[in-house]
Design an enzyme around this catalytic site. Structure first.
Site, PDB file in Angstrom:
ATOM      1  N   HIS A  57       0.916  -1.272   0.057  1.00 48.41           N
ATOM      2  CA  HIS A  57       0.197   0.035   0.040  1.00 48.41           C
ATOM      3  C   HIS A  57       0.933   1.138   0.093  1.00 48.41           C
ATOM      4  O   HIS A  57       0.211   2.378  -0.294  1.00 48.41           O
ATOM      5  CB  HIS A  57      -0.813  -0.071   1.188  1.00 48.41           C
ATOM      6  CG  HIS A  57      -2.263   0.745   1.007  1.00 48.41           C
ATOM      7  ND1 HIS A  57      -2.502   1.814   0.176  1.00 48.41           N
ATOM      8  CD2 HIS A  57      -3.377   0.365   1.586  1.00 48.41           C
ATOM      9  CE1 HIS A  57      -3.620   2.248   0.170  1.00 48.41           C
ATOM     10  NE2 HIS A  57      -4.332   1.213   1.149  1.00 48.41           N
TER      11      HIS A  57
ATOM     12  N   ASP B  23      -7.371 -12.229 -17.582  1.00 47.23           N
ATOM     13  CA  ASP B  23      -7.127 -13.342 -18.204  1.00 47.23           C
ATOM     14  C   ASP B  23      -5.638 -13.538 -18.794  1.00 47.23           C
ATOM     15  O   ASP B  23      -5.441 -12.708 -19.735  1.00 47.23           O
ATOM     16  CB  ASP B  23      -8.241 -13.129 -19.305  1.00 47.23           C
ATOM     17  CG  ASP B  23      -7.990 -14.552 -20.150  1.00 47.23           C
ATOM     18  OD1 ASP B  23      -7.186 -15.505 -20.103  1.00 47.23           O
ATOM     19  OD2 ASP B  23      -8.976 -14.471 -21.496  1.00 47.23           O
TER      20      ASP B  23
END
Length: 439
Positions: free
Chosen positions: A153, A373
């Site tokens: 983060h 994908d």
């Protein structure tokens, strides 16, 4: 179920071409500086397709090659964070682990246990050190695969993290990859944050994480209830009130049930706050591209007041008003003065002293989580893991499209009360598994 994970290998993946010398110093923005030093977990699960001609070794090599390629564009991720000031883009590379999972994919995603999912990750979420990124790829007995990404983060928010994964996947398919815009520090220049600890809020208490599903019909019921309440409290000349969003209704409801189930009586010496993460990209003047990389997010802070009749719907308007305050003027002031730093220091001191009880919401709804994908189809399921924060809820769209998953992180004793709250359970369905995250 208990998941057995066997480590296969660990290596370092470096960019396929060296980072030019003039890009070696990547300045952290002010918003990066104040972000907590924790990894954000994103777990992408893929079923083996009947027509899939790639075995595990082929998929591993495919992933590593294109990871190396994409790191040339996301070059700060292959460097090392230096003293919360900048990233040395030295092409040192990222830890890349592979593991074998002794079960079938369906046994995990059929009823995921958040704490068990942490085993799919390459490291503890609070063990960031100077790493911007770490990855673990997990292979199932059935041929399925889980690509698990932990991004610090300190260098990225959720939208940037997902953009990286989707860019990696696009490269693996041979598709077009938009270049990330790595200039956040010019928009939010670094500041002197001495006296503020970014790790404030990262705790070592025993945290329980549970997933709850709130179906579309239940969400609609909550929204309708709020709309009716808003109509009742609105004068005719004010016009028809706007119905609450899904996240507005859900967060108000969940916070009210957390308070009702865990707080017997509000302490007048404590401040109770609700925090919503807000994407600033659409709130700057002019708006920023979604490809701006880094932490370009702040929180809207609400101090909720429940109506005298105990109804939670009034909180919706309060939350909405605070989120509206995070506008172009808010961003301008955030960039130009140090008031926000001073506010954060003061609020952190109050949190450490126990004077503030905060409850945070982050929504990943409508984020393109299912676009990753790598060449063998879109994910069968995308999940998270148990986080080292108490009083944190992460919303994610249900894979089925019917509703929202709420990943709720609470202290063990609070979860024991919250998860049996009858009014909460009238709208939310718990999953079977939970896991205590002990450090």
């Amino acid at each position: 179920m208990k998941i057995q994970v066997e480590s296969i290998s660990r290596e370092i993946i470096k960019p396929s071409s060296p980072t030019p010398s003039h890009l070696r110093h990547y300045q952290l923005s002010f918003l990066d500086q104040v972000s907590p030093p924790v990894f954000m977990p994103f777990l992408f699960f893929y079923s083996e397709e009947k027509h899939d001609k790639l075995n595990h070794r082929d998929k591993s090599n495919h992933l590593k090659k294109h990871l190396s390629d994409i790191l040339t564009q996301f070059y700060p991720l292959a460097g090392r964070v230096i003293e919360n000031l900048y990233v040395d883009c030295n092409d040192q590379g990222i830890p890349y682990a592979e593991a074998r999972i002794d079960c079938r994919l369906s046994e995990v995603i059929g009823d995921p246990i958040p704490g068990e999912l942490n085993k799919f990750l390459p490291c503890q979420l609070d063990d960031v050190g100077d790493l911007p990124l770490a990855i673990q790829v997990n292979f199932f007995n059935c041929g399925g695969i889980a690509v698990c990404v932990a991004i610090s983060h300190k260098v990225a928010d959720a939208l940037s993290s997902i953009a990286f994964v989707n860019s990696w996947a696009a490269a693996a398919r041979g598709g077009d990859v938009p270049s990330p815009q790595l200039t956040a520090a010019s928009l939010f220049p670094p500041k002197d944050i001495a006296g503020f600890l970014p790790s404030t809020g990262v705790i070592k208490d025993r945290i329980v994480t549970k997933r709850f599903l709130i179906t579309s019909s239940k969400i609609a019921s909550l929204r309708e209830r709020c709309t009716d309440k808003l109509k009742h409290n609105t004068n005719e000349d004010e016009g028809r009130p706007r119905p609450p969003t899904r996240v507005e209704a859900l967060s108000a409801f969940l916070w009210s049930r957390f308070m009702a189930s865990t707080v017997e009586k509000k302490d007048p010496n404590k401040m109770y706050t609700v925090l919503h993460a807000v994407n600033l990209r659409t709130r700057t003047d002019p708006p920023l591209s979604e490809h701006y990389f880094g932490n370009i997010t702040r929180v809207a802070i609400t101090q909720p007041v429940i109506d005298g009749d105990g109804d939670w719907c009034g909180i919706v308007n309060q939350v909405r008003e605070e989120i509206k305050r995070v506008d172009r003027n808010f961003v301008r002031v955030l960039r130009e003065d140090d008031n926000h730093v001073n506010f954060m220091k003061k609020r952190a001191e109050e949190f450490i002293k126990g004077e503030v009880v905060s409850f945070s919401f982050t929504s990943l709804c409508r984020f393109p989580l299912y676009e990753a994908d790598f060449g063998w189809g879109k994910p069968a399921w995308v999940g998270s893991a148990s986080m080292p924060f108490k009083n944190l809820v992460v919303f994610m769209d249900a894979q089925s499209g019917d509703g929202i998953e709420a990943w709720v992180n609470l202290k063990e004793e609070d979860m024991a009360k919250f998860e049996v709250d009858e009014e909460f359970l009238a709208f939310a369905s718990p999953t079977k598994g939970s896991k205590t995250l002990g450090f």
